[in-house]
Enzyme design. Structure first.
Site, PDB file in Angstrom:
ATOM      1  N   LYS A   1       4.677  -0.650  -5.171  1.00  0.00           N
ATOM      2  CA  LYS A   1       4.762  -1.944  -4.494  1.00  0.00           C
ATOM      3  C   LYS A   1       4.595  -3.075  -5.503  1.00  0.00           C
ATOM      4  O   LYS A   1       3.735  -3.017  -6.373  1.00  0.00           O
ATOM      5  CB  LYS A   1       3.686  -2.035  -3.405  1.00  0.00           C
TER       6      LYS A   1
ATOM      7  N   SER B   1       3.444  -5.077   5.262  1.00  0.00           N
ATOM      8  CA  SER B   1       4.217  -5.776   4.244  1.00  0.00           C
ATOM      9  C   SER B   1       4.868  -4.832   3.241  1.00  0.00           C
ATOM     10  O   SER B   1       5.701  -5.225   2.446  1.00  0.00           O
ATOM     11  CB  SER B   1       3.306  -6.742   3.480  1.00  0.00           C
TER      12      SER B   1
ATOM     13  N   SER C   1      -0.720  -2.815   6.290  1.00  0.00           N
ATOM     14  CA  SER C   1       0.553  -2.841   5.570  1.00  0.00           C
ATOM     15  C   SER C   1       0.942  -1.549   4.870  1.00  0.00           C
ATOM     16  O   SER C   1       2.041  -1.451   4.329  1.00  0.00           O
ATOM     17  CB  SER C   1       0.554  -3.982   4.547  1.00  0.00           C
TER      18      SER C   1
END
Length: 502
Positions: free
Chosen positions: A85, A160, A184
């Site tokens: 990420k 997210s 997330s």
């Protein structure tokens, strides 16, 4: 390498891939090239990656192969590719946190998590798309465009960390890293039929993680199986003196728990506040079936009442924006990142204002304004202070609950994946996606989402959430592995392999 061979490689679990590399049946370069080819073939549609580090990944893979040829012992995930990420700093590789204000920024240091991955010889393929500064539940708030759900490219993958979850579901990587501030990691896992774990707060170092809400943010492992997730968890967890919130205690035995899954004799809690209006019928049906399965596997189901959970959403959306308004003040155009309007005439304040106007997206601005208001003179006690009191009540409700049960289960998300664009103009509807996941972040507990079926009305994945006390992360894997095995026996194999994939 043939396309058929590429396909067989990318469908392997991380554990199986590592075994084949260690035995010499596959080389790390072959495995990396197969996943790079997959990214090239499908990521234009999925948009899971913001940056693919082809040369860096192949260099890491060659180093693993050289180690094996020298007879050196390889770690349990050596040579296995991973999608990272874009919230973790990486030397020599752009890190943007999904924001224009950091476009093109190349960090001078590695996050502790990044360093641990490299030391374990995990091959980092690149950086994945995310809601800007991790603010969102859909990965539509990225400054670089939305990520699509591989199950249905017209729908969101969750947020997210939708890029990391989509990369797993599209077979672009067998491992991924996410961050979880209000769900997330778990929410994208639920919507993409993958596994995601939010470790105990402080169980994985936050050093080098670009901060959204410092008392809530937590990096964690994502994969397609419970065992793969546990193997990755073990690599990234542990005390870090560079992180003042890092827990100085042994890492829970997560891999052992994942290899010996069982719920026999366990007490499993079902919280009445995780039900009611707003839950999709198919999600409720699959959750109820999962509870019945737990009974069949030997667990005792206990009904729980945690009244403060009804206030969790409101408390979170005061605490998180308040902390983000403080954390994002560092993006002032003076030290690094974007700078707009610096013509030698404008004042520092004008340049900062113009840069923030151009660099931050609408959702980030919304949360900064909300948080700044909540922290302002005359409102602090009424808003932020009251939210922190609710947080204490939620923690106390969890403590009482875990005196009665070993773990708690719930749906991960109230609904399946919704269409891209459906909730963009309705922030409150978007925030309701966090109903089941937020209480865990507020209390600092550990939690997992794993697939529990497809909703009958739309054929899209549903996630089962398992919550455990702080530093009892191994319970997640013990329960998760037992549920995964039983469901795969029922389904005749992994559900992901049966889905309408790319």
């Amino acid at each position: 390498m043939s396309a058929d061979n590429d396909q067989s490689i990318i469908k392997l679990t991380a554990a199986a891939t590592a075994e084949k590399i260690a035995s010499g049946e596959l080389t790390a370069v072959e495995v990396t090239e197969a996943h790079l080819a997959r990214i090239e073939a499908v990521d234009e549609k999925v948009h899971a990656f913001l940056h693919v580090d082809r040369e860096g990944a192949l260099a890491q893979a060659r180093a693993v192969d050289a180690k094996r040829e020298r007879g050196e012992k390889l770690g349990p995930l050596a040579g296995v590719p991973l999608a990272l990420k874009d919230a973790f700093t990486t030397v020599g590789v752009p890190t943007t946190a999904g924001s224009k204000i950091l476009e093109g920024w190349i960090p001078p240091y590695d996050a502790t998590l990044t360093r641990k991955l490299k030391e374990a010889d995990v091959v980092i393929l690149g950086k994945t798309n995310m809601d800007e500064f991790a603010m969102g539940s859909s990965t539509e708030n990225s400054a670089y465009g939305p990520t699509c759900n591989p199950w249905d490219l017209t729908r969101v993958p969750g947020g997210s960390g939708g890029g990391s979850a989509a990369a797993l579901a599209a077979y672009e990587a067998p491992l991924a890293i996410g961050t979880d501030t209000g769900g997330s990691i778990r929410q994208p896992a639920s919507l993409t039929c993958t596994v995601g774990v939010k470790p105990t707060y402080g169980g994985v170092s936050r050093y080098g993680l670009i901060a959204y809400s410092s008392s809530l943010d937590q990096g964690g492992p994502c994969a397609r199986t419970v065992l793969d997730t546990a193997l990755l968890h073990e690599v990234i967890a542990g005390h870090d003196p560079l992180d003042s919130t890092s827990i100085n205690a042994p890492v829970p035995p997560v891999v052992e728990a994942a290899r010996n899954g069982s719920v026999a004799g366990m007490r499993v809690g079902v919280v009445k506040q995780f039900a009611g209006e707003g839950y999709q019928a198919g999600v409720v049906q699959r959750f109820n079936e999962s509870v019945e399965l737990l009974k069949e596997l030997g667990a005792e189901i206990v009904e729980l009442d945690c009244p403060s959970f009804d206030l969790a959403l409101a408390a979170y959306y005061l605490i998180a924006p308040s902390e983000c308004s403080s954390n994002l003040a560092r993006f002032d155009a003076m030290r690094y990142g974007l700078r707009v309007g610096d013509d030698g005439v404008r004042s520092t304040e004008e340049v900062t204002a113009l840069t923030r106007e151009a660099g931050f997206g609408p959702e980030v601005k919304r949360r900064i304004i909300l948080g700044t208001y909540a922290l302002s003179s005359g409102y602090y006690d009424a808003y932020y202070g009251s939210a922190q009191k609710v947080r204490t009540l939620i923690t106390q409700d969890f403590e009482r609950a875990f005196e009665e049960v070993d773990v708690i289960v719930s749906p991960t998300m109230p609904t399946t994946a919704f269409p891209i664009g459906e909730r963009v103009d309705d922030p409150l509807a978007m925030y309701l996606a966090d109903l089941c996941t937020i209480p865990t972040n507020l209390a600092g507990n550990s939690a997992m989402s794993l697939p529990c079926g497809l909703a009958p009305e739309d054929g899209l994945p549903v996630g089962l959430q398992i919550i455990a006390p702080a530093m009892k992360d191994d319970r997640l894997y013990k329960v998760g592995a037992a549920v995964e095995k039983a469901l795969e026996e029922r389904w005749g194999g992994p559900l992901l392999s049966k889905g309408p994939m790319l």
